[in-house]
Design a protein around this motif. Structure first.
Motif, mmCIF file in Angstrom:
data_model
loop_
_atom_site.group_PDB
_atom_site.id
_atom_site.type_symbol
_atom_site.label_atom_id
_atom_site.label_comp_id
_atom_site.label_asym_id
_atom_site.label_seq_id
_atom_site.Cartn_x
_atom_site.Cartn_y
_atom_site.Cartn_z
ATOM 1 N N PHE A 144 52.941 78.667 -41.687
ATOM 2 C CA PHE A 144 51.522 78.131 -41.766
ATOM 3 C C PHE A 144 50.963 78.355 -43.138
ATOM 4 N N ARG A 145 51.446 79.630 -43.502
ATOM 5 C CA ARG A 145 51.092 80.202 -44.976
ATOM 6 C C ARG A 145 51.771 79.303 -46.119
ATOM 7 N N PHE A 146 52.989 78.801 -46.072
ATOM 8 C CA PHE A 146 53.632 78.341 -47.003
ATOM 9 C C PHE A 146 53.205 76.832 -47.135
ATOM 10 N N GLY A 147 53.137 76.154 -45.778
ATOM 11 C CA GLY A 147 52.805 74.676 -45.736
ATOM 12 C C GLY A 147 51.318 74.555 -46.210
ATOM 13 N N ALA A 148 50.234 75.605 -45.828
ATOM 14 C CA ALA A 148 48.881 75.483 -46.314
ATOM 15 C C ALA A 148 49.012 75.634 -47.912
ATOM 16 N N SER A 149 49.636 76.655 -48.568
ATOM 17 C CA SER A 149 49.678 76.578 -49.840
ATOM 18 C C SER A 149 50.419 75.433 -50.596
ATOM 19 N N ARG A 150 51.140 74.685 -50.059
ATOM 20 C CA ARG A 150 51.750 73.433 -50.725
ATOM 21 C C ARG A 150 50.565 72.381 -50.708
ATOM 22 N N ALA A 151 50.002 72.241 -49.563
ATOM 23 C CA ALA A 151 48.723 71.415 -49.457
ATOM 24 C C ALA A 151 47.498 71.580 -50.191
ATOM 25 N N TYR A 152 47.277 73.066 -50.591
ATOM 26 C CA TYR A 152 46.159 73.327 -51.519
ATOM 27 C C TYR A 152 46.596 73.079 -52.948
ATOM 28 N N ASP A 153 47.939 73.343 -53.186
ATOM 29 C CA ASP A 153 48.345 73.071 -54.509
ATOM 30 C C ASP A 153 48.420 71.374 -54.788
ATOM 31 N N GLY A 154 48.565 70.839 -53.777
ATOM 32 C CA GLY A 154 48.322 69.291 -54.017
ATOM 33 C C GLY A 154 46.943 69.092 -54.223
ATOM 34 N N ILE A 155 45.960 69.503 -53.616
ATOM 35 C CA ILE A 155 44.563 69.374 -53.788
ATOM 36 C C ILE A 155 44.095 69.664 -55.136
ATOM 37 N N VAL A 156 44.685 70.982 -55.649
ATOM 38 C CA VAL A 156 44.438 71.327 -57.057
ATOM 39 C C VAL A 156 44.856 70.232 -58.006
ATOM 40 N N LYS A 157 46.046 69.507 -57.969
ATOM 41 C CA LYS A 157 46.697 68.680 -58.941
ATOM 42 C C LYS A 157 45.689 67.279 -58.698
ATOM 43 N N ALA A 158 45.202 67.021 -57.388
ATOM 44 C CA ALA A 158 44.487 65.714 -57.511
ATOM 45 C C ALA A 158 43.235 65.937 -57.908
ATOM 46 N N ARG A 159 42.692 67.316 -57.939
ATOM 47 C CA ARG A 159 41.087 67.434 -58.521
ATOM 48 C C ARG A 159 41.489 67.425 -60.077
ATOM 49 N N LEU A 160 42.560 67.833 -60.576
ATOM 50 C CA LEU A 160 42.714 67.918 -62.172
ATOM 51 C C LEU A 160 42.873 66.347 -62.529
ATOM 52 N N THR A 161 43.532 65.630 -61.781
ATOM 53 C CA THR A 161 43.616 64.178 -62.046
ATOM 54 C C THR A 161 42.304 63.458 -62.146
ATOM 55 N N ALA A 162 41.438 63.764 -61.166
ATOM 56 C CA ALA A 162 40.349 63.233 -61.009
ATOM 57 C C ALA A 162 39.597 63.456 -62.074
ATOM 58 N N LEU A 163 39.361 64.656 -62.456
ATOM 59 C CA LEU A 163 38.666 65.263 -63.659
ATOM 60 C C LEU A 163 39.058 64.273 -64.950
ATOM 61 N N LYS A 164 39.931 63.849 -65.084
ATOM 62 C CA LYS A 164 40.542 62.912 -66.437
ATOM 63 C C LYS A 164 40.379 64.003 -67.517
ATOM 64 N N GLU A 165 41.246 65.167 -67.302
ATOM 65 C CA GLU A 165 40.986 66.125 -68.122
ATOM 66 C C GLU A 165 41.641 65.919 -69.595
ATOM 67 N N GLU A 166 41.303 66.318 -70.714
ATOM 68 C CA GLU A 166 41.948 66.590 -71.858
ATOM 69 C C GLU A 166 41.679 67.796 -72.681
ATOM 70 N N ALA A 167 42.821 68.598 -73.191
ATOM 71 C CA ALA A 167 42.352 69.828 -73.794
ATOM 72 C C ALA A 167 41.461 69.629 -75.145
ATOM 73 N N ALA A 168 40.684 70.372 -75.367
ATOM 74 C CA ALA A 168 39.911 70.167 -76.592
ATOM 75 C C ALA A 168 40.495 70.703 -77.701
ATOM 76 N N PRO A 169 40.425 70.127 -78.932
ATOM 77 C CA PRO A 169 41.231 70.427 -80.056
ATOM 78 C C PRO A 169 41.282 72.021 -80.184
ATOM 79 N N GLY A 170 42.426 72.437 -80.328
ATOM 80 C CA GLY A 170 42.881 73.746 -80.672
ATOM 81 C C GLY A 170 42.654 74.590 -79.399
ATOM 82 N N ASP A 171 42.524 74.210 -78.308
ATOM 83 C CA ASP A 171 42.226 74.962 -77.072
ATOM 84 C C ASP A 171 43.347 74.585 -75.878
ATOM 85 N N LEU A 172 43.349 75.438 -74.821
ATOM 86 C CA LEU A 172 44.186 75.165 -73.893
ATOM 87 C C LEU A 172 43.409 74.704 -72.862
ATOM 88 N N SER A 173 44.184 73.641 -72.003
ATOM 89 C CA SER A 173 43.374 72.870 -71.081
ATOM 90 C C SER A 173 43.585 73.631 -69.783
#
Length: 432
Positions: free
Chosen positions: A271-300
Motif C-alpha cells: 500500500f505504501r509503495f503504491g500510494a507513493s507512486r500515485a502521489y508522485d504522479g499527482i505531483v508531476k500532474a500539478r507541475l504540468t498544470a502550472l505551466k512552470e518555467e524557471a525564472a532567469p538565473g534561478d532553479l525551478s
C-alpha cells in the motif's frame, strides 16, 4: 408512451443509480476558489485513519454549529466555513485530512506575524499527526529584492507559472513556526486562475511530502531484505550439499518460514509503495498544470523536486523489485526441495511396500503350513471319534468288521474330506 414526472417534465422517469449523484457531484467537489491578493493562506495536512477521520468529522460538525453555521453532511468529504474574515476549507482523503484557511494579509512585511484571526488556535482540534504545514503569501507585484530574504538561498526555487502571469518562490524548508513558505506574485491572473494556482501549489507540497513516505518504508525494509538474500544464498548452497529426508525437510521448513516472512513484509509495504507512486504522479500532474518555467538565473520547482523525488521513487521501486525477485527465487528453491523430499518419500514408501510384501509372503507360507497342520490335527480327532464309534458298535453286537480295521480305513477318507473342506474355505475367502 411518455410519462409526466412529478415536477411536470414529460421526460421519462428512469430508475436512478444510487451512485449517480455522487459521481456527478465529484467533478464539482473541490472547485477552485477565487482569491485576490494580498492574501495569507495556512494549510495543514494530518495523517488520519478511519477512526480518527470519523472523530474529526463529528468534531467539525460541532465546531461549525458553534460558529453559527452548519457542518458537513453525513458521508461528506469536504466542507467550507466562513471564519475570521476568510474561509476555512476541510477535506478528507484516504489517509489524511487537510484544513486550509485564507485571510487578508496584514500590511506588515512579507512573512510577518500570522493573522490573529486564523482558526488554528487553542480551540482547534488536530485530527491526527501533523505531516504538512504551509504558509502561502499572495502579493500583487515584485517590486524590490527584499522578498528573497525570507528564504534559504541554497534551496530557493523561483518559477514563472501560467505563461508568466505569476511568479512563485519557495525553498521547501520550514521556518521558525514549522511552516513551509510559498510566495506568489500575481502579475495578470484573474481571481479564479489565481485560486487555481494557489490550490495546485498547496496540493504540490502535500503530495510531494506524502510521496516521500515510501522512501522511509523502503529504508526500513532494506536490512531485512538483505538478510533474506544472504539466508537464501546460504540455504541454496546447503540444498546442493544436503542429503537425507530429515535434513531436506528441515531446509524446506526454513524456506517456508522465510517465504512467509517475506510475503508478510511485501503485503504490508504494498500500500505504501503504491500510494507513493500515485502521489508522485499527482505531483508531476500539478507541475504540468502550472505551466512552470524557471525564472532567469534561478532553479525551478520541477528541477528541485525531480532531483529529490525521482531517486526516492526509484528506491521504492528497487525494493519492490527485490521483494518480487526474492519471492520468485524462494518459490523455485522451495519447489526444487519439495520435489526432492517427495522423491525421497516415494523411495521410502517403495522400500516399505517391498518389506511389507516380503512379510506378507512369509505370512502366507506360515498360513499354508498352519493349514497343513490343522488338517492333520482335525483328522486325528475325527479318526479318534470314528474309532470310539466303531468299538461301541462292535460291542453292541452290530455286524461290523474289527474296530481297528474300520479306523484304519477311515483315515484316508477323513483326511481327504477335511483337506477338501479346508481348501474350499480358503478359496471362498480368497475370492472375497
Amino acid at each position: 408512451m411518455k410519462q409526466r414526472s412529478e415536477n411536470g417534465s414529460s421526460f421519462p422517469a428512469f430508475r436512478t443509480s444510487p451512485l449517480r449523484e455522487k459521481v456527478l457531484g465529484e467533478v464539482h467537489a473541490r472547485p477552485f476558489r477565487p482569491l485576490a491578493g494580498p492574501r495569507t493562506v495556512l494549510h495543514y495536512a494530518f495523517l488520519t485513519n478511519a477512526e480518527q477521520a470519523a472523530e474529526d468529522h463529528a468534531w467539525l460538525i460541532e465546531f461549525c454549529i458553534s460558529r453559527g453555521g452548519h457542518g458537513p453532511a453525513a458521508g461528506a468529504r469536504h466542507h467550507r466555513l466562513s471564519f475570521g474574515g476568510g474561509t476555512l476549507s476541510w477535506e478528507q482523503h484516504a489517509e489524511f485530512t487537510t484544513y486550509t484557511w485564507d485571510g487578508a494579509a496584514g500590511p506588515e512585511t512579507l512573512f510577518g506575524a500570522i493573522p490573529a484571526s486564523h482558526p488554528f488556535g487553542a480551540a482547534f482540534r488536530a485530527p491526527g499527526d501533523l505531516l504538512v504545514a504551509v504558509r502561502l503569501e499572495v502579493r500583487e507585484d515584485t517590486e524590490g529584492p527584499d522578498w528573497r530574504e525570507g528564504f534559504d538561498a541554497t534551496s530557493l526555487t523561483v518559477s514563472d507559472v501560467e505563461d508568466r502571469a505569476a511568479m512563485v518562490a519557495t525553498d521547501f524548508r520550514q521556518d521558525g513556526d514549522g511552516l513551509t513558505r510559498f510566495l506568489v506574485f500575481n502579475r495578470a491572473l484573474s481571481d479564479v486562475r489565481l485560486g487555481a494556482v494557489v490550490q495546485r501549489l498547496l496540493e504540490l507540497e502535500t503530495y510531494r511530502t506524502l510521496a516521500m513516505l515510501g522512501l522511509f518504508e523502503a529504508t526500513d525494509l532494506q536490512p531485512e531484505i538483505r538478510r533474506f538474500e544472504i539466508e537464501l544464498a546460504e540455504l541454496t548452497g546447503r540444498i546442493r550439499e544436503t542429503s537425507g529426508l530429515g535434513a531436506n525437510q528441515e531446509l524446506l521448513g526454513r524456506l517456508s518460514e522465510m517465504a512467509a516472512a517475506l510475503e508478510a513484509g511485501a503485503t504490508a509495504s504494498a500500500f505504501r509503495f503504491g500510494a507513493s507512486r500515485a502521489y508522485d504522479g499527482i505531483v508531476k500532474a500539478r507541475l504540468t498544470a502550472l505551466k512552470e518555467e524557471a525564472a532567469p538565473g534561478d532553479l525551478s520547482m520541477a528541477s528541485f523536486l525531480t532531483r529529490r523525488l525521482t531517486p526516492a521513487m526509484r528506491t521504492c521501486q528497487a525494493i519492490e523489485d527485490r521483494q518480487a525477485m526474492l519471492s520468485r527465487k524462494l518459490a523455485r528453491a522451495t519447489t526444487l526441495l519439495r520435489t526432492r523430499v517427495n522423491v525421497e518419500l516415494e523411495d521410502q514408501n517403495r522400500r516399505l511396500l517391498q518389506s511389507m510384501n516380503r512379510r506378507a509372503q512369509l505370512q502366507l507360507r506360515l498360513q499354508h503350513t498352519v493349514e497343513g497342520l490343522s488338517v492333520a490335527a482335525v483328522s486325528y480327532y475325527v479318526v479318534g471319534l470314528i474309532s470310539y464309534l466303531a468299538k461301541a458298535a462292535k460291542q453292541s453286537g452290530l455286524p461290523l468288521p474289527d474296530a481297528n480295521v474300520t479306523t484304519g480305513l477311515a483315515v484316508p477318507v477323513v483326511v481327504l474330506l477335511i483337506w477338501w473342506f479346508v481348501r474350499g474355505i480358503h478359496k471362498k475367502h480368497g475370492d472375497h
